[in-house]
Design a protein around this motif. Structure first.
Motif, short mmCIF file in Angstrom:
data_model
loop_
_atom_site.label_atom_id
_atom_site.label_comp_id
_atom_site.label_asym_id
_atom_site.label_seq_id
_atom_site.Cartn_x
_atom_site.Cartn_y
_atom_site.Cartn_z
N GLN A 72 0.83 -1.22 0.00
CA GLN A 72 0.00 0.00 0.00
C GLN A 72 0.86 1.26 0.00
O GLN A 72 0.47 2.29 -0.54
N ALA A 73 2.05 1.14 0.61
CA ALA A 73 2.93 2.32 0.67
C ALA A 73 3.78 2.44 -0.59
O ALA A 73 4.60 3.34 -0.69
N GLY A 74 3.60 1.51 -1.53
CA GLY A 74 4.33 1.61 -2.80
C GLY A 74 5.62 0.80 -2.87
O GLY A 74 6.35 0.87 -3.85
N THR A 75 5.90 0.00 -1.81
CA THR A 75 7.10 -0.85 -1.85
C THR A 75 6.85 -1.98 -2.86
O THR A 75 5.79 -2.60 -2.84
N ARG A 76 7.84 -2.22 -3.71
CA ARG A 76 7.64 -3.25 -4.73
C ARG A 76 8.09 -4.63 -4.28
O ARG A 76 7.58 -5.64 -4.76
N ASN A 77 9.10 -4.66 -3.42
CA ASN A 77 9.74 -5.94 -3.08
C ASN A 77 9.59 -6.26 -1.61
O ASN A 77 10.11 -5.53 -0.77
N VAL A 78 8.87 -7.34 -1.31
CA VAL A 78 8.77 -7.78 0.08
C VAL A 78 9.30 -9.21 0.15
O VAL A 78 8.80 -10.10 -0.53
N PHE A 79 10.36 -9.40 0.95
CA PHE A 79 10.94 -10.73 1.13
C PHE A 79 10.71 -11.18 2.56
O PHE A 79 10.43 -10.36 3.44
N THR A 80 10.87 -12.48 2.77
CA THR A 80 10.77 -13.00 4.14
C THR A 80 12.10 -13.62 4.55
O THR A 80 12.87 -14.10 3.71
N LEU A 81 12.35 -13.57 5.86
CA LEU A 81 13.54 -14.21 6.42
C LEU A 81 13.19 -14.73 7.80
O LEU A 81 12.86 -13.96 8.70
N GLY A 82 13.22 -16.07 7.95
CA GLY A 82 12.94 -16.67 9.25
C GLY A 82 14.22 -16.80 10.05
O GLY A 82 15.32 -16.63 9.52
N ASP A 83 14.09 -17.10 11.35
CA ASP A 83 15.30 -17.23 12.16
C ASP A 83 15.94 -18.60 12.00
O ASP A 83 16.91 -18.94 12.67
N ASP A 84 15.36 -19.45 11.09
CA ASP A 84 15.91 -20.78 10.85
C ASP A 84 16.35 -20.92 9.39
O ASP A 84 16.24 -21.98 8.79
N ARG A 85 16.81 -19.82 8.81
CA ARG A 85 17.37 -19.78 7.45
C ARG A 85 16.31 -20.07 6.38
O ARG A 85 16.64 -20.47 5.27
N THR A 86 15.04 -19.89 6.71
CA THR A 86 13.98 -20.07 5.72
C THR A 86 13.58 -18.70 5.17
O THR A 86 13.99 -17.66 5.70
N GLY A 87 12.78 -18.73 4.10
CA GLY A 87 12.21 -17.49 3.59
C GLY A 87 12.69 -17.15 2.20
O GLY A 87 13.69 -17.69 1.71
N SER A 88 11.95 -16.25 1.55
CA SER A 88 12.22 -15.96 0.14
C SER A 88 13.51 -15.17 -0.07
O SER A 88 14.10 -15.23 -1.14
N LEU A 89 13.98 -14.43 0.95
CA LEU A 89 15.20 -13.65 0.74
C LEU A 89 16.37 -14.57 0.39
O LEU A 89 17.07 -14.36 -0.60
N LEU A 90 16.57 -15.60 1.21
CA LEU A 90 17.72 -16.48 0.98
C LEU A 90 17.48 -17.35 -0.25
O LEU A 90 18.43 -17.64 -0.99
N GLU A 91 16.23 -17.74 -0.48
CA GLU A 91 15.94 -18.54 -1.69
C GLU A 91 16.32 -17.76 -2.94
O GLU A 91 16.94 -18.28 -3.85
N ARG A 92 15.93 -16.48 -2.95
CA ARG A 92 16.24 -15.66 -4.13
C ARG A 92 17.73 -15.34 -4.20
O ARG A 92 18.33 -15.37 -5.28
N ALA A 93 18.33 -15.07 -3.05
CA ALA A 93 19.76 -14.73 -3.05
C ALA A 93 20.60 -15.90 -3.54
O ALA A 93 21.63 -15.71 -4.19
N ALA A 94 20.14 -17.12 -3.25
CA ALA A 94 20.90 -18.32 -3.64
C ALA A 94 21.06 -18.43 -5.16
O ALA A 94 21.93 -19.14 -5.64
N GLN A 95 20.21 -17.73 -5.90
CA GLN A 95 20.31 -17.78 -7.37
C GLN A 95 21.33 -16.78 -7.92
O GLN A 95 21.48 -16.64 -9.13
N HIS A 96 22.00 -16.04 -7.01
CA HIS A 96 22.92 -15.00 -7.47
C HIS A 96 24.38 -15.37 -7.16
O HIS A 96 24.63 -16.14 -6.23
N PRO A 97 25.31 -14.80 -7.92
CA PRO A 97 26.72 -15.14 -7.72
C PRO A 97 27.21 -14.76 -6.32
O PRO A 97 26.68 -13.83 -5.70
#
Ligand code: MLC
Ligand code: AMP
Length: 510
Positions: A124-149
């Protein structure tokens, strides 16, 4: 080769030990991270951010549980050259809505369990990217980061470029975002490295939350700039902290952590024998705690003073040749920090007199985010920042904080602004007026007590007021007690006399 990159991460990275496979962080649940892990993971997250093609100066707002990956996210934000905006995990939707609305972050990272409501606010505030990060290494942030060099050229930043925004509540009005630059943070970290005598082989017990200055900057930068290992505790547990001391040399905590460790019979001279430095700050350390700690461990806690807008300002001496550590004082202004005591007329006061504390130096922030008038109000014409703390400098140069001109309660190291809580109470049906005051508390140092007046014809239940607050505000802001009374004490001008209320309730938790 000349290196012009003033990015704080470049300095931290340069301090990594030559052996990148040695241990950088070990957690209390027995995970181990090498320096290479820190380097690779921060590179991958930084590359993920780069792939999003965020505008320069983008804010990355983060409200996640403490984990090593959360620290990596902070470091990756620096590495990529964006602006880190940490948020206390206790904040609820009204608080988060304000911060996101005000900071307009390009990226929000939240806990997986909060994704529903946080992403709604962010989108609603106009942010385009929302990722998740759990305290047990889960979540979309690390999943997406894993695809990068896992290699990344550190973004070039100037000393004056923004590195972080830390929201601090205001005495009146809404929270203000203190803008800290790479230069503010790096200069302070370098001064502390020397002043506190960090040496190769130091091991830091990291037991503080990482969304405020103490745990995020003072502790993390201290260890990293020295290439030192951290023993990482996701939550403070006095027994575990004491047990870890046999493998560590440095501990940092707010006074409540020391008070809690003192209740443990395992806290002895033997348990602390290998420790070289105990640092306390963020709230006043009682002389009683300072003395008790020295009796039990033979070591003098080093108390220092700082704030979100300035990082660290003063410190008791580390090296005995600079003087003794004096309980009840916050020591001397750090090298490079100017500190003066100013009277009501705006003139500097002589030693021994009590007045407002004003400071200057490379550590002092750039201003409040999008609030030029507020920024101007908090600085003098000749460039000194008005801390809102009241203190004195003794004949030997030690600074003591004797009070605050800002209406602020510090509870267990967290700031509670009465105006914010009173605002919420005053909006409740049947409430005519309220006052929140801080009273002494054996564990948290100080806690809030609410005193409320009902409108004529209305009946109020204290429990209902507290329950309604719990639904809206971070848990540490909730008054520990609430009283409904007939009237509030006032002076001849009609102003509520909070000092009389504080006095009335001072023994509530004795
Ligand atoms: C928790 N509670 C608090 C509280 N912390 N109440 C008042 N003040 C606090 N600080 C309450 C919760 O609301 C809850 O109440 C109950 O205690 C249990 O919650 P918890 O989360 O399990 O508490 P606990 O883990 O014991 O946390 C206590 C703590 C924590 C002391 C470990 O508050 C903490 O980590 N404080 C450190 C803050 C810090 O890092 N400050 C640095 C700021 S930087 P209920 O009723 O809901 O059960 C700064 C600048 C500088 O100031 O100079 O450093
Ligand atoms: P914050 O806005 O969370 O950064 O809190 C900063 C405030 O914490 C300062 O302005 C002081 O009022 C207080 N503070 C920090 N360290 C100390 C200390 N050692 N003793 C007393 N108060 C402190």
């Amino acid at each position: 080769m000349k290196n012009d990159n003033q990015n704080l991460f470049a300095a931290l990275r340069a301090a990594f030990p030559a052996d990148l496979d040695s241990i950088a962080v070990e957690t209390d649940d027995e995970l181990v991270y090498s320096w290479r892990d820190l380097d690779r993971a921060t590179a991958m997250i930084a590359n993920l951010f780069a792939s999003l093609e965020l505008p320069e100066g983008s804010r990355i707002a983060v409200q996640v549980e403490k984990s090593v990956e959360a620290m990596m996210l902070y470091l990756a934000t620096l590495r990529a050259g964006y602006v880190f905006l940490p948020l206390n995990t206790a904040y609820q939707s009204a608080e988060i809505e304000y911060f996101i609305g005000n900071a307009e972050p390009a990226v929000v990272v939240c806990s997986p369990r909060n994704f529903g409501w946080v992403s709604k606010i962010a989108f609603q505030a106009g942010t385009r990217n929302v990722f998740t990060l759990g305290d047990d290494r889960t979540g979309s942030l690390l999943e997406r980061a894993a695809q990068h060099p896992d290699r990344h050229e550190i973004a070039v930043r100037r000393s004056d470029d923004l590195a972080a925004i830390l929201y601090t509540s205001g005495t009146t009005g809404r929270s203000k975002g203190a803008m800290l630059t790479h230069g503010n943070l790096l200069s302070n970290a370098q001064v502390l490295k020397d002043y506190w005598g960090w040496t190769p082989g130091d091991v830091l017990i990291h037991a503080l939350p990482i969304f405020h200055v103490h745990g995020l900057f003072v502790a993390i930068h201290g260890a990293l700039l020295n290439g030192s290992r951290m023993i990482w505790m996701a939550r403070f547990d006095p027994k575990k902290a004491i047990a870890a001391m046999s493998r560590a040399t440095v501990f940092m905590g707010v006074p409540t952590l020391y008070v809690r460790m003192l209740t443990e019979p395992t806290l002895t001279r033997t348990a602390t024998i290998g420790m070289r430095l105990f640092v306390a700050g963020s709230a006043p350390l009682l002389l009683e705690t300072f003395n008790e700690w020295r009796d039990r461990t033979g070591q003098a806690i080093l108390e220092r003073y700082g704030m979100s807008e300035t990082v660290m300002l003063t410190s008791n001496p580390y090296d005995p040749k600079d003087g003794e550590r004096r309980g009840g004082t916050v020591g001397f202004p750090l090298p490079g920090v100017g500190l003066r005591i100013v009277g009501d007329a705006g003139r500097e006061l002589p030693r021994g007199e009590i007045g407002g504390i004003q400071v200057k130096g490379p550590n002092v922030f750039k201003g409040y985010w999008r609030m030029p008038e507020k920024t101007a109000e908090e600085f003098t014409a000749d460039g000194w920042f008005k801390t809102g703390d009241v203190g004195r400098i003794d004949e030997r140069g030690y600074v003591s904080i004797v009070g605050r001109s800002k209406d602020l309660i510090i509870s267990g190291g967290y700031n509670v602004y009465p105006a914010e809580i009173e605002g919420f109470i005053n909006e409740m049906p049947g409430v005519a007026e309220s006052a929140l005051v801080g009273v002494p508390h054996p564990d948290f140092g100080e806690v809030g007590v609410a005193v409320v007046i009902a409108k004529p014809g209305s009946t109020l239940e204290p429990e209902a007021i507290v329950a309604a607050l719990k639904a809206r505000l971070a848990n540490f802001k909730i008054p520990k007690r609430c009283f409904v009374v007939d009237e509030l004490p006032r002076n001849t001008m009609g102003k509520v006399q909070k000092n009389l209320l504080r006095d009335r309730y001072k023994d509530l938790f004795a």
